[in-house]
Enzyme design. Structure first.
Site, PDB file in Angstrom:
ATOM      1  CG  ASN A 208      -2.245  -0.734   0.876  1.00  0.00           C
ATOM      2  OD1 ASN A 208      -2.376  -1.294  -0.205  1.00  0.00           O
ATOM      3  ND2 ASN A 208      -3.175  -0.734   1.798  1.00  0.00           N
ATOM      4  CG  PHE A 249      -2.074   2.598  -8.231  1.00  0.00           C
ATOM      5  CD1 PHE A 249      -2.699   3.147  -7.127  1.00  0.00           C
ATOM      6  CD2 PHE A 249      -2.542   1.393  -8.735  1.00  0.00           C
ATOM      7  CE1 PHE A 249      -3.775   2.510  -6.531  1.00  0.00           C
ATOM      8  CE2 PHE A 249      -3.616   0.752  -8.144  1.00  0.00           C
ATOM      9  CZ  PHE A 249      -4.233   1.310  -7.033  1.00  0.00           C
ATOM     10  CG  LEU A 250       2.575   6.713 -13.358  1.00  0.00           C
ATOM     11  CD1 LEU A 250       3.271   6.690 -12.006  1.00  0.00           C
ATOM     12  CD2 LEU A 250       3.403   5.936 -14.371  1.00  0.00           C
ATOM     13  CB  ALA A 252      -1.465  13.870 -12.030  1.00  0.00           C
ATOM     14  CB  CYS A 260      -6.512   1.010   2.395  1.00  0.00           C
ATOM     15  SG  CYS A 260      -7.754  -0.238   2.773  1.00  0.00           S
ATOM     16  NE  ARG A 327     -14.065   3.081   5.558  1.00  0.00           N
ATOM     17  CZ  ARG A 327     -13.942   1.769   5.787  1.00  0.00           C
ATOM     18  NH1 ARG A 327     -13.590   1.343   6.980  1.00  0.00           N
ATOM     19  NH2 ARG A 327     -14.177   0.896   4.831  1.00  0.00           N
TER      20      ARG A 327
HETATM   21  N1  LIG Z   1     -11.716  -1.717   2.447  1.00  0.00           N
HETATM   22  C1  LIG Z   1     -10.716  -2.143   1.705  1.00  0.00           C
HETATM   23  O1  LIG Z   1     -10.642  -1.889   0.493  1.00  0.00           O
HETATM   24  C2  LIG Z   1      -9.632  -2.998   2.326  1.00  0.00           C
HETATM   25  C3  LIG Z   1      -8.752  -3.694   1.492  1.00  0.00           C
HETATM   26  C4  LIG Z   1      -7.763  -4.479   2.071  1.00  0.00           C
HETATM   27  C5  LIG Z   1      -7.641  -4.536   3.439  1.00  0.00           C
HETATM   28  N2  LIG Z   1      -8.482  -3.819   4.229  1.00  0.00           N
HETATM   29  C6  LIG Z   1      -8.348  -3.944   5.683  1.00  0.00           C
HETATM   30  O2  LIG Z   1      -9.337  -4.854   6.148  1.00  0.00           O
HETATM   31  C7  LIG Z   1      -9.813  -4.465   7.445  1.00  0.00           C
HETATM   32  C8  LIG Z   1     -11.316  -4.255   7.393  1.00  0.00           C
HETATM   33  O3  LIG Z   1     -11.606  -3.196   6.515  1.00  0.00           O
HETATM   34  P1  LIG Z   1     -13.062  -2.912   5.965  1.00  0.00           P
HETATM   35  O4  LIG Z   1     -12.926  -1.817   4.958  1.00  0.00           O
HETATM   36  O5  LIG Z   1     -13.723  -4.179   5.601  1.00  0.00           O
HETATM   37  O6  LIG Z   1     -13.749  -2.332   7.289  1.00  0.00           O
HETATM   38  P2  LIG Z   1     -15.297  -2.012   7.549  1.00  0.00           P
HETATM   39  O7  LIG Z   1     -15.317  -0.864   8.474  1.00  0.00           O
HETATM   40  O8  LIG Z   1     -16.029  -1.933   6.248  1.00  0.00           O
HETATM   41  O9  LIG Z   1     -15.824  -3.312   8.285  1.00  0.00           O
HETATM   42  C9  LIG Z   1     -15.444  -3.669   9.567  1.00  0.00           C
HETATM   43  C10 LIG Z   1     -16.620  -4.388  10.223  1.00  0.00           C
HETATM   44  O10 LIG Z   1     -16.170  -4.959  11.458  1.00  0.00           O
HETATM   45  C11 LIG Z   1     -17.247  -4.868  12.386  1.00  0.00           C
HETATM   46  N3  LIG Z   1     -16.713  -5.069  13.739  1.00  0.00           N
HETATM   47  C12 LIG Z   1     -16.068  -4.200  14.542  1.00  0.00           C
HETATM   48  N4  LIG Z   1     -15.726  -4.794  15.691  1.00  0.00           N
HETATM   49  C13 LIG Z   1     -16.152  -6.078  15.610  1.00  0.00           C
HETATM   50  C14 LIG Z   1     -16.084  -7.196  16.477  1.00  0.00           C
HETATM   51  N5  LIG Z   1     -15.479  -7.121  17.671  1.00  0.00           N
HETATM   52  N6  LIG Z   1     -16.618  -8.351  16.056  1.00  0.00           N
HETATM   53  C15 LIG Z   1     -17.243  -8.464  14.853  1.00  0.00           C
HETATM   54  N7  LIG Z   1     -17.340  -7.427  13.999  1.00  0.00           N
HETATM   55  C16 LIG Z   1     -16.794  -6.253  14.371  1.00  0.00           C
HETATM   56  C17 LIG Z   1     -17.858  -3.531  12.099  1.00  0.00           C
HETATM   57  O11 LIG Z   1     -19.169  -3.438  12.611  1.00  0.00           O
HETATM   58  C18 LIG Z   1     -17.796  -3.488  10.561  1.00  0.00           C
HETATM   59  O12 LIG Z   1     -18.969  -4.014   9.987  1.00  0.00           O
HETATM   60  C19 LIG Z   1      -9.013  -3.214   7.814  1.00  0.00           C
HETATM   61  O13 LIG Z   1      -7.902  -3.585   8.548  1.00  0.00           O
HETATM   62  C20 LIG Z   1      -8.590  -2.661   6.461  1.00  0.00           C
HETATM   63  O14 LIG Z   1      -7.410  -1.899   6.539  1.00  0.00           O
HETATM   64  C21 LIG Z   1      -9.485  -3.066   3.711  1.00  0.00           C
END
Ligand SMILES: NC(=O)c1ccc[n+]([C@@H]2O[C@H](COP(=O)([O-])OP(=O)(O)OC[C@H]3O[C@@H](n4cnc5c(N)ncnc54)[C@H](O)[C@@H]3O)[C@@H](O)[C@H]2O)c1
Length: 430
Positions: A208, A249-250, A252, A260, A327
């Site tokens: 990332n 990813f290039l 501007a 993320c 976000r």
């Molecule tokens: N969104 C992306 O494109 C992406 C891509 C790769 C990695 N990630 C990583 O994956 C992880 C999740 O990201 P996301 O975008 O899916 O987040 P998100 O906010 O969309 O989803 C997280 C979910 O977890 C739930 N949650 C919180 N605490 C909990 C618990 N104790 N038990 C059960 N559920 C719980 C929340 O209610 C929410 O629905 C992060 O670490 C993020 O950096 C995200």
């Protein structure tokens, strides 16, 4: 067929749960958000992700995928428990691991036999060990392994990214545990990289950070292009044709946002600092990105003079096309900045308006781009949704009070825009 529990039903967790079910596993997704689970039980998605609803519905109807708020219904009897909860920015840029900790604890308290706990959330190096300690404290006598399996999917193409990944990264202290997770991915026929836990955790942050670096790099080139009268879009094309560089990813624009890149670059910088290393390049990447987001307002001021009383329309609000995710979206800073300077702000986004109304209550929301343009003094392209690329531009021009367009994503041709009578400003092209 394996039995899988997935903690967290957001962009990553829900995609993981639906896809693992589609591969024939029996999956229970558990989330603490009751509304989310209620919606999912009715096969309605709490997030916008093209194609995902159909996969959820198909697998739920087939009895392979179910949703719950109770860990008691998800974890007992499972072979694997995925942790896919959020890891937002915490104090001083470091990742906030409280959700991961809570999920790990709930998994531990409900396991009733040997379990492979798979960490899919993006977490700082060493978090696998932290999860092991939480499990050890609450799992009683039960045996467990912790495996790092970072996720690389992109919102907007999450399904395809999960089902046809460039690679699957699996890291563990014990090779046997990594092999067990690799078995789940075998049907994908994707390259699987087995490595140590710390290396797997690091691969996600390094990937990332590298992508964010490419964006800040081309944005720096854009700044220079504007000064030397070159066109960054063509510069990028010329660079991208070099196979050593590639074109992705290039582009501007007004900088990276989303759930993320901003937090992950910050978190890696925080980790480096914690270990006594000053991450010079990562700091520059973040600084350039911040400056880039201010450009839209600067360019609008340049064209309009004072912003007080001016009507400015924003095309797009989501941090990128094909998602409703706001976000760290540049639109938030830009809209707030414009409002603070006394402008009237209106906006349209094909997917993100429901979320936007909560975050930006002082913006006027319109039902399409033409309504945004009507009577506006300026419009700014914030998100490069396809429907904005295909606008009837003469119609837009006719309906505006003043024909100013600041194109934060370089989706229009500067010559054509000038010929149509617009005052046009792109990024890195005069
Ligand atoms: N969104 C992306 O494109 C992406 C891509 C790769 C990695 N990630 C990583 O994956 C992880 C999740 O990201 P996301 O975008 O899916 O987040 P998100 O906010 O969309 O989803 C997280 C979910 O977890 C739930 N949650 C919180 N605490 C909990 C618990 N104790 N038990 C059960 N559920 C719980 C929340 O209610 C929410 O629905 C992060 O670490 C993020 O950096 C995200």
């Amino acid at each position: 067929m394996s039995r899988v529990a997935v903690a967290g039903a957001g962009y990553v967790g829900l995609t993981t749960a639906a896809c693992l079910a589609d591969l024939g596993n029996e999956v229970v997704a558990v989330d603490i958000d009751q509304d989310r689970i209620k919606m999912l039980r009715r096969h309605r998605l709490p997030i916008y992700e093209p194609g995902l609803r159909e996969v959820v519905e198909r697998n739920a109807r087939a009895g392979r995928l179910s949703f719950t708020t109770c860990y008691e219904e998800a974890v007992p009897g499972a072979d694997y428990a995925f942790i896919a909860v959020a890891t937002p920015e915490g104090a001083e840029g470091a990742a906030d691991l409280s959700y991961v900790e809570a999920a790990a604890r709930s998994v531990a308290e409900n396991m009733n036999g040997p379990l492979v706990v798979v960490n899919k959330s993006t977490v700082p190096i060493g978090t696998g060990d932290f999860v092991s300690r939480v499990l050890a404290k609450h799992a009683g006598e039960h045996r467990f392994d912790v495996v790092s399996n970072p996720e690389f999917l992109r919102e907007g193409s999450a399904l395809a990214d999960f089902m046809q990944p460039d690679r699957v990264v699996i890291g563990a202290h014990r090779r046997e545990a990594a092999d067990l997770v690799a078995k789940l991915y075998e049907p994908l026929n994707a390259p699987i990289l087995l490595t140590t836990m710390y290396t797997a955790e690091m691969i996600k942050y390094a990937s990332n950070s590298f992508l964010a670096t490419r964006i800040s790099f081309i944005n720096e080139m854009a700044r220079i292009c504007e000064r030397v009268d070159a066109d960054v879009k063509v510069v990028s094309e010329g660079m991208g044709l070099d196979r050593r560089i590639g074109s992705l990813f290039l582009e501007a624009g007004i900088g990276y946002g989303g759930s993320c890149f901003p937090k992950d670059v910050k978190a890696l910088a925080a980790t480096a600092k914690e270990y006594g290393y000053h991450p010079e390049l990562l700091r520059a990447v973040m600084d350039i990105n911040q400056d880039q987001q201010r450009l839209v307002i600067e360019k609008l001021k340049d064209c309009l003079g004072s912003l007080r009383g001016q009507v400015v329309g924003l095309l797009g609000l989501a941090f990128k096309p094909n998602t409703d995710d706001l976000r760290e979206a540049p639109s938030l800073e830009i809209a707030r900045g414009l409002l603070a300077k006394g402008a009237t702000v209106r906006a349209y986004d094909p997917a993100a308006m429901v979320r936007a109304k909560r975050l930006l209550p002082d913006v006027n929301y319109r039902r399409d781009a033409y309504q945004v343009a009507r009577g506006a003094d300026a419009i700014a392209v914030i998100t490069e949704w396809n429907e904005f690329k295909l606008l009837d531009l003469p119609r837009v021009r006719r309906s505006m009070r003043r024909p100013v367009v600041v194109d934060g994503r370089n989706i229009y041709d500067p010559v054509q825009m000038r010929d149509l009578g617009f005052v046009y400003r792109g990024i890195g092209r005069n």
